[in-house]
Design an enzyme around this catalytic site. Structure first.
Site, short mmCIF file in Angstrom:
data_model
loop_
_atom_site.label_atom_id
_atom_site.label_comp_id
_atom_site.label_asym_id
_atom_site.label_seq_id
_atom_site.Cartn_x
_atom_site.Cartn_y
_atom_site.Cartn_z
N LEU A 100 0.98 7.16 -39.04
CA LEU A 100 0.34 6.28 -38.06
C LEU A 100 1.35 5.34 -37.39
CD1 LEU A 100 -2.88 5.33 -40.05
CD2 LEU A 100 -2.49 7.27 -38.50
N HIS A 124 -2.31 4.47 -33.02
CA HIS A 124 -3.47 4.75 -33.88
C HIS A 124 -4.19 3.44 -34.24
CE1 HIS A 124 -0.83 8.29 -35.03
NE2 HIS A 124 -1.95 8.89 -34.73
N ARG A 146 5.47 12.39 -33.53
CA ARG A 146 6.60 13.31 -33.43
C ARG A 146 7.85 12.65 -32.84
NH1 ARG A 146 2.23 17.46 -32.24
NH2 ARG A 146 2.42 19.04 -33.88
#
Ligand code: PAF
Length: 295
Positions: A44, A48, A203
């Site tokens: 996270l 988020h 990512r």
């Protein structure tokens, strides 16, 4: 069994089975409380947590899920390498005021014998899954639709909150929820960005320092593209210019730069004539970044 309702900062209760999840959510329902839901694949970041913050404004209790969903990864993709940091995720969620973490195992989500799949549009019907990410990653939206349907059935929230960074995913989920009469309100939250405008993504941690410098150019190129398209320039020309600018900035491959209506349908006359979105997927090293912006 999970029953506690924490204050922000306390340890977060974790449900690992559908039965435990339903016990907690059922108790909240019996108290007349509304339920917000934030589905995630973990690792996270502030993006988020902004979804949790939004869910807290919309519902009395917020459940977040962390589940790295195998059905949305192709065999050659990064399922094995996808970052898994549950303890840290739980701390961040507790700090953000989330009430329950739902973290099922793959076996709980996909028990042996399960064969049902969900298709949100196909070559005959069209729809938002048939283009861009759907073309580049053919397994992706079927896997997302399946797990989101299962998660919504398991949690049964009043409201589910998704990030606009995955604009096409949000469009596919909205289509599916409408088409299947699913009793949940879908809310999109604007993309969270770092100080350089790079969209936050789990990512981004794959990027080397030099790649990070290149990645940070993406947002500015999209913004220029949006301005040109909104000014009436030819969409095809503006898309091509943006792809060239991304390659010149150092991206290794551009999967697409596309200017579409918000539901991903094309502007038929080749110029922007109403609300739109510029969307891109571009590759740096082994990392594929996606981003989008209003036109
Ligand atoms: O956006 C994501 O993190 C995932 O695609 C989702 C919606 C949690 C489904 O696995």
């Amino acid at each position: 069994m999970v029953t506690e309702t924490p204050s922000p900062g306390d340890d977060l209760p974790i449900a690992r089975t559908i039965a435990d999840l339903r016990a907690v959510v059922g108790a909240w329902r019996r108290q007349g409380l509304s339920i917000g839901f934030v589905p995630t694949m973990g690792a996270l970041h502030d993006g988020h947590l902004a979804l949790v913050t939004e869910a807290l404004t919309q519902a009395d209790r917020v459940v977040a899920s962390v589940f790295v969903n195998p059905t949305q990864f192709a065999a050659h993709e990064d399922l094995g390498a996808y970052p898994r940091r549950e303890a840290r995720d739980a701390e961040l969620l507790a700090g953000a005021g989330c009430h329950l973490l739902y973290a099922p195992s793959v076996e709980e989500m996909y028990p042996a014998g399960a064969v049902t799949r969900i298709t949100v549009g196909d070559a005959a019907t069209g729809g938002p899954s048939q283009t861009l990410e759907g073309a580049a990653r053919p397994q992706m939206f079927g896997g997302v639709a399946l797990v989101v349907t299962k998660l919504l059935n398991q949690v049964q929230p009043d409201v589910a909150v998704f990030g606009e960074k995955d604009w096409q995913q949000l469009a596919v989920i909205r289509r599916m929820v409408t088409d299947l009469d699913m009793p949940v309100q879908i809310v999109g939250v604007p993309t969270a960005r770092d100080g350089h405008g790079l969209a936050l993504s789990s990512r981004n941690g794959y990027l080397s320092e030099p790649d990070l410098e290149v990645a940070r150019r993406l947002n500015g190129i999209l913004a220029e593209t949006a301005i040109k398209a909104a000014g009436g320039a030819s969409i095809v020309a503006v898309e091509a210019e943006a792809a060239s600018a991304l390659l010149a900035a150092g991206f290794a491959r551009i999967d697409y730069v596309a200017i579409r209506r918000p539901d991903l349908s094309p502007f038929e006359n080749g110029r922007v004539d109403g609300p739109g979105r510029v969307l891109t997927a571009a590759v740096l090293g082994t990392t594929r970044l996606i981003d989008n912006m209003a036109v």
